[in-house]
Design a protein around this motif. Structure first.
Motif, PDB file in Angstrom:
ATOM      1  N   HIS A 289       1.037 -13.215   2.032  1.00 33.85           N
ATOM      2  CA  HIS A 289       0.744 -12.192   3.034  1.00 33.85           C
ATOM      3  C   HIS A 289      -0.513 -11.438   2.658  1.00 33.85           C
ATOM      4  CE1 HIS A 289       2.375  -9.471  -0.021  1.00 33.85           C
ATOM      5  NE2 HIS A 289       3.470 -10.207  -0.042  1.00 33.85           N
ATOM      6  N   LEU A 290      -1.228 -10.981   3.655  1.00 37.14           N
ATOM      7  CA  LEU A 290      -2.382 -10.112   3.454  1.00 37.14           C
ATOM      8  C   LEU A 290      -2.173  -8.860   4.279  1.00 37.14           C
ATOM      9  CD1 LEU A 290      -5.383 -12.617   3.665  1.00 37.14           C
ATOM     10  CD2 LEU A 290      -4.266 -11.717   1.627  1.00 37.14           C
ATOM     11  N   LEU A 291      -2.252  -7.720   3.661  1.00 37.11           N
ATOM     12  CA  LEU A 291      -2.129  -6.451   4.366  1.00 37.11           C
ATOM     13  C   LEU A 291      -2.889  -5.385   3.612  1.00 37.11           C
ATOM     14  CD1 LEU A 291       1.402  -4.876   3.797  1.00 37.11           C
ATOM     15  CD2 LEU A 291       0.635  -6.871   2.558  1.00 37.11           C
ATOM     16  N   GLY A 292      -3.140  -4.272   4.270  1.00 34.13           N
ATOM     17  CA  GLY A 292      -3.901  -3.213   3.634  1.00 34.13           C
ATOM     18  C   GLY A 292      -4.537  -2.255   4.612  1.00 34.13           C
ATOM     19  N   ALA A 293      -4.292  -2.438   5.924  1.00 33.90           N
ATOM     20  CA  ALA A 293      -4.874  -1.525   6.898  1.00 33.90           C
ATOM     21  C   ALA A 293      -4.203  -0.164   6.837  1.00 33.90           C
ATOM     22  CB  ALA A 293      -4.739  -2.108   8.308  1.00 33.90           C
ATOM     23  N   LEU A 294      -4.925   0.854   7.276  1.00 35.16           N
ATOM     24  CA  LEU A 294      -4.407   2.218   7.407  1.00 35.16           C
ATOM     25  C   LEU A 294      -3.901   2.774   6.077  1.00 35.16           C
ATOM     26  CD1 LEU A 294      -2.474   1.792  10.791  1.00 35.16           C
ATOM     27  CD2 LEU A 294      -4.821   2.554  10.435  1.00 35.16           C
ATOM     28  N   GLY A 295      -4.582   2.415   4.997  1.00 33.66           N
ATOM     29  CA  GLY A 295      -4.268   3.018   3.712  1.00 33.66           C
ATOM     30  C   GLY A 295      -3.242   2.295   2.868  1.00 33.66           C
ATOM     31  N   THR A 296      -2.601   1.261   3.388  1.00 38.58           N
ATOM     32  CA  THR A 296      -1.593   0.556   2.603  1.00 38.58           C
ATOM     33  C   THR A 296      -2.262  -0.354   1.577  1.00 38.58           C
ATOM     34  OG1 THR A 296      -1.488  -1.229   4.237  1.00 38.58           O
ATOM     35  CG2 THR A 296       0.036   0.608   4.516  1.00 38.58           C
ATOM     36  N   HIS A 297      -1.483  -0.798   0.588  1.00 40.24           N
ATOM     37  CA  HIS A 297      -2.012  -1.651  -0.467  1.00 40.24           C
ATOM     38  C   HIS A 297      -1.131  -2.880  -0.639  1.00 40.24           C
ATOM     39  CE1 HIS A 297      -5.426   0.469  -2.457  1.00 40.24           C
ATOM     40  NE2 HIS A 297      -4.977   1.426  -1.679  1.00 40.24           N
ATOM     41  N   GLY A 298      -1.767  -4.063  -0.580  1.00 37.82           N
ATOM     42  CA  GLY A 298      -1.016  -5.309  -0.637  1.00 37.82           C
ATOM     43  C   GLY A 298      -0.344  -5.573  -1.962  1.00 37.82           C
ATOM     44  N   LEU A 299      -0.871  -5.027  -3.070  1.00 38.57           N
ATOM     45  CA  LEU A 299      -0.260  -5.315  -4.359  1.00 38.57           C
ATOM     46  C   LEU A 299       1.143  -4.735  -4.464  1.00 38.57           C
ATOM     47  CD1 LEU A 299      -0.458  -6.608  -7.096  1.00 38.57           C
ATOM     48  CD2 LEU A 299      -1.590  -4.558  -7.953  1.00 38.57           C
ATOM     49  N   ASP A 300       1.391  -3.605  -3.830  1.00 41.03           N
ATOM     50  CA  ASP A 300       2.748  -3.076  -3.782  1.00 41.03           C
ATOM     51  C   ASP A 300       3.719  -4.139  -3.286  1.00 41.03           C
ATOM     52  OD1 ASP A 300       3.145  -0.510  -4.770  1.00 41.03           O
ATOM     53  OD2 ASP A 300       2.424   0.461  -2.966  1.00 41.03           O
ATOM     54  N   GLU A 301       3.368  -4.772  -2.170  1.00 38.24           N
ATOM     55  CA  GLU A 301       4.263  -5.771  -1.592  1.00 38.24           C
ATOM     56  C   GLU A 301       4.352  -7.008  -2.481  1.00 38.24           C
ATOM     57  OE1 GLU A 301       6.225  -5.049   0.692  1.00 38.24           O
ATOM     58  OE2 GLU A 301       5.266  -3.174   1.249  1.00 38.24           O
ATOM     59  N   GLY A 302       3.262  -7.376  -3.140  1.00 41.75           N
ATOM     60  CA  GLY A 302       3.317  -8.511  -4.043  1.00 41.75           C
ATOM     61  C   GLY A 302       4.271  -8.285  -5.205  1.00 41.75           C
ATOM     62  N   LEU A 303       4.272  -7.083  -5.764  1.00 42.19           N
ATOM     63  CA  LEU A 303       5.192  -6.774  -6.856  1.00 42.19           C
ATOM     64  C   LEU A 303       6.631  -6.696  -6.355  1.00 42.19           C
ATOM     65  CD1 LEU A 303       3.133  -4.145  -8.889  1.00 42.19           C
ATOM     66  CD2 LEU A 303       3.336  -6.604  -9.266  1.00 42.19           C
ATOM     67  N   ARG A 304       6.813  -6.261  -5.131  1.00 41.14           N
ATOM     68  CA  ARG A 304       8.162  -6.273  -4.553  1.00 41.14           C
ATOM     69  C   ARG A 304       8.637  -7.701  -4.312  1.00 41.14           C
ATOM     70  NH1 ARG A 304       6.458  -1.332  -0.536  1.00 41.14           N
ATOM     71  NH2 ARG A 304       6.758   0.355  -2.062  1.00 41.14           N
ATOM     72  N   ASP A 305       7.714  -8.602  -3.974  1.00 43.46           N
ATOM     73  CA  ASP A 305       8.073 -10.026  -3.888  1.00 43.46           C
ATOM     74  C   ASP A 305       8.651 -10.495  -5.219  1.00 43.46           C
ATOM     75  OD1 ASP A 305       6.949 -10.026  -1.344  1.00 43.46           O
ATOM     76  OD2 ASP A 305       5.106 -11.039  -1.963  1.00 43.46           O
ATOM     77  N   ALA A 373      -1.514   9.317   6.492  1.00 41.86           N
ATOM     78  CA  ALA A 373      -1.043   9.817   5.200  1.00 41.86           C
ATOM     79  C   ALA A 373       0.152   9.002   4.709  1.00 41.86           C
ATOM     80  CB  ALA A 373      -0.679  11.295   5.300  1.00 41.86           C
ATOM     81  N   GLU A 374       1.056   8.604   5.622  1.00 42.07           N
ATOM     82  CA  GLU A 374       2.196   7.782   5.237  1.00 42.07           C
ATOM     83  C   GLU A 374       1.742   6.472   4.616  1.00 42.07           C
ATOM     84  OE1 GLU A 374       4.825   7.134   8.492  1.00 42.07           O
ATOM     85  OE2 GLU A 374       5.908   9.013   8.179  1.00 42.07           O
ATOM     86  N   GLY A 375       0.707   5.867   5.213  1.00 38.24           N
ATOM     87  CA  GLY A 375       0.208   4.616   4.665  1.00 38.24           C
ATOM     88  C   GLY A 375      -0.350   4.788   3.271  1.00 38.24           C
ATOM     89  N   HIS A 376      -1.126   5.831   3.060  1.00 37.31           N
ATOM     90  CA  HIS A 376      -1.725   6.073   1.753  1.00 37.31           C
ATOM     91  C   HIS A 376      -0.679   6.460   0.707  1.00 37.31           C
ATOM     92  CE1 HIS A 376      -6.110   5.912   2.483  1.00 37.31           C
ATOM     93  NE2 HIS A 376      -5.802   6.244   3.715  1.00 37.31           N
ATOM     94  N   LEU A 377       0.357   7.165   1.124  1.00 36.38           N
ATOM     95  CA  LEU A 377       1.360   7.671   0.187  1.00 36.38           C
ATOM     96  C   LEU A 377       2.531   6.719  -0.009  1.00 36.38           C
ATOM     97  CD1 LEU A 377       1.445  11.409   1.335  1.00 36.38           C
ATOM     98  CD2 LEU A 377       0.317  10.457  -0.685  1.00 36.38           C
ATOM     99  N   GLY A 378       2.568   5.616   0.741  1.00 33.35           N
ATOM    100  CA  GLY A 378       3.674   4.679   0.596  1.00 33.35           C
ATOM    101  C   GLY A 378       4.959   5.188   1.204  1.00 33.35           C
TER     102      GLY A 378
END
Length: 560
Positions: A289-305, A373-378
């Protein structure tokens, strides 16, 4: 039993190797590089509380020691603060860390690990599956054939594993584009991250509408300027002009002294692999998956994988394949990422558009700032750890089931518990060992020695029920748990998600819940049956539901 082959030695691949080793599963990590990462402070990642805890649990290193935990967060529109958060011990903030520093922490934790072999300068060029395992070939100075029980592609957006398995990767290209600079300077609020929309000094052209500033260690900041759609060339002269303009605007005076350390362009894409499992081959991180718009970070999801997949692979490696359990990795994780991407795609036209509803709805801009802000703060739909709604590992309605403050399928709250040896520990500290956790809520036990209450009340019956579960489980005792009455029994998965909460000791319900959480009744076949299971369905998001990732040259923040 052959080791698990992990293709890719970025943060996701190295974390998976550590997670498997903690559960006594050997692995071979195929690293196409030389084993050293170029220092790039502009290539950084933001990790939320759950993923920083995962890394700490596996490495023993708190990332707050090598990264920058945010002291606070502010959203500013023109000159007005629209959203402000202060972080402390009760509500830890995200941690901002250069990716090469994170990778170094993971590599250091693997030094001397007997269950992990990292093979450098080895690029995968072919693989084949059989009912009993996977064979992979690498080219390079150490070109060789490798035999594994399973293979996991953690090899990034251009995944060779994904291509060799002919798995489609639909989505959208260049959803967002940012110019990035890492510099050492002093800003008015040290340690506090900032999102500044429509700054009053903005000029026309690129970099005009939105700027973010995120602190790193040693007085270094990463600044990102959102660029309008198009392919405007980011020249060094233009970037330096914006650095000086931005710093001068924030200090409301002459440009403060600064040292420019690194620059780049970070492009966000939205993509989601059709399948995350093909027999004995899995995808994780940016390969899936690739994601990261609106402040989100893809590595978070990769570690959750990784957290989701590791314990399932470990059970299959130790006890024989269980197709329903292995299939649940794709079902659970793909659904969560797909929902994240849909939310971002639906919000983008409103948040980034200059007209439309914003022109007619009072306060729409402030609402968009809160969403960003939600995107940036997780937090919220863009960044909070997902809930496994509709998971095949969710048990049916059970006798004695009761609601608590955590919904079934959501991450448990990190309360203090008493371990079986009588020591006080954090609940999250017992995760990642491959065992189920059974937590008894028993007010008052914290003031008595364990020997006084282990043989009293309902404890003997509960201990007997735990011993009879289909998988080893650890019995813990908590003084309290949000929303739980005394004598509530919680069943928690090895990755920290709540399976169920029961009122009192109910052996039959506890056994059913545990069996379902492990994928159903234990398989009767042997290891030769592995790989015969379904390769997964295409449930979830399709092209256009997307995800963003940092894959460009420059910041290159795409995690592997």
């Amino acid at each position: 039993m052959d080791p698990v082959i992990i293709v890719g030695a970025g943060p996701v691949g190295l974390t998976l190797a550590l997670a498997l080793a903690r559960q006594e599963v050997p692995s071979v990590v195929l690293d196409e590089g030389p084993g050293e990462d170029e220092p790039r402070p502009a290539r950084s990642v933001v990790l939320r509380e759950d993923t920083t805890e995962l890394v700490k649990r596996l490495t023993g290193m708190p990332l707050t020691a090598v990264g920058s935990p945010w002291a606070g967060w502010r959203s500013v529109r023109r000159k007005q603060v629209t959203h402000e958060v202060a972080f402390d011990d009760t509500e830890p903030g995200p941690v901002h860390i250069a990716q090469h520093v994170l990778t170094g922490v993971l590599r250091a934790a693997l030094v001397g690990e007997p269950l992990v072999e990292v093979v450098l300068d080895s690029r995968l060029d072919s693989l084949a599956q059989e009912p009993s395992g996977v064979t992979a070939h690498t080219r390079g100075p150490r070109g060789a054939w490798w035999r594994g029980s399973y293979l996991v592609g953690c090899d990034g957006p251009r995944s060779t594993v994904r291509k060799l398995q002919d798995i489609r990767f639909p989505g959208r290209t260049a959803v967002e584009r940012h110019a990035v600079a890492a510099l050492r300077t002093e800003l008015p609020r040290p340690g506090e991250a900032l999102l500044h929309r429509m700054p009053p000094w903005r000029t026309s052209g690129p970099f005009a509408g939105e700027i973010s500033a995120r602190p790193l260690t040693d007085g270094v900041w990463r600044l990102d300027w959102l660029m309008p759609p198009g392919k405007e060339l980011v020249t060094p002269e233009l970037l330096l002009d914006r650095v000086r303009e931005t710093l001068g605007g924030w200090v409301e005076g002459p440009t403060p002294p600064y040292e420019l350390l690194d620059t780049g362009v970070h492009t966000v894409h939205h993509r989601l692999a059709r399948r995350w499992r093909a027999g004995r081959v899995f995808l994780a991180g940016d390969a899936a998956h690739l994601l990261g718009a609106l402040g989100t970070h893809g590595l978070d999801e990769g570690l959750r994988d990784v957290d989701n997949l590791a314990w399932k692979l470990a059970l299959a490696w130790h006890h024989g394949p269980h197709e329903a359990l292995l299939d649940s990795y794709q079902t659970e994780r793909r659904a969560i990422v797909a929902a994240r991407l849909r939310a971002a795609d639906q919000a983008l036209p409103l948040v980034r558009g200059g007209g439309g509803l914003r022109s007619y709805v009072p306060g729409a801009g402030r609402g968009h700032d809160a969403f960003l802000a939600e995107g940036h703060l997780g937090r919220g739909t863009l960044g909070a750890p997902g809930v496994h709604t509709g998971s095949p590992l969710t048990p049916p309605p059970l006798e004695g089931e009761v609601p608590v403050g955590t919904p079934a399928g959501a991450p448990v709250t990190d309360v203090r518990v008493t371990a079986e040896d009588g020591t006080f520990v954090r609940l999250r500290g017992r995760l990642g060992r491959g065992a189920l956790l059974v937590v008894l809520v028993a007010p008052g036990t914290g003031v008595w020695e364990r020997r006084h209450w282990m043989s009293a009340g309902i404890m003997p019956r509960l201990a007997s029920a735990v011993a009879a579960l289909p998988q080893p489980a650890e019995l813990l005792v908590a003084e309290s748990y949000p929303g739980a009455a005394a004598h509530t029994v919680l069943l928690v998965r090895p990755d920290g998600y709540l399976v169920t909460a029961l009122s009192g000791v109910r052996p039959a319900s506890l056994y059913t819940a545990a069996e379902t959480a492990l994928g159903g009744p234990a398989p009767t076949g042997t290891g030769a049956d592995a790989g015969a299971g379904a390769a997964g369905t295409d449930a979830g998001a399709d092209a256009g539901t997307g995800a963003g990732a940092e894959v460009d040259a420059g910041t290159g923040a795409g995690s592997r």
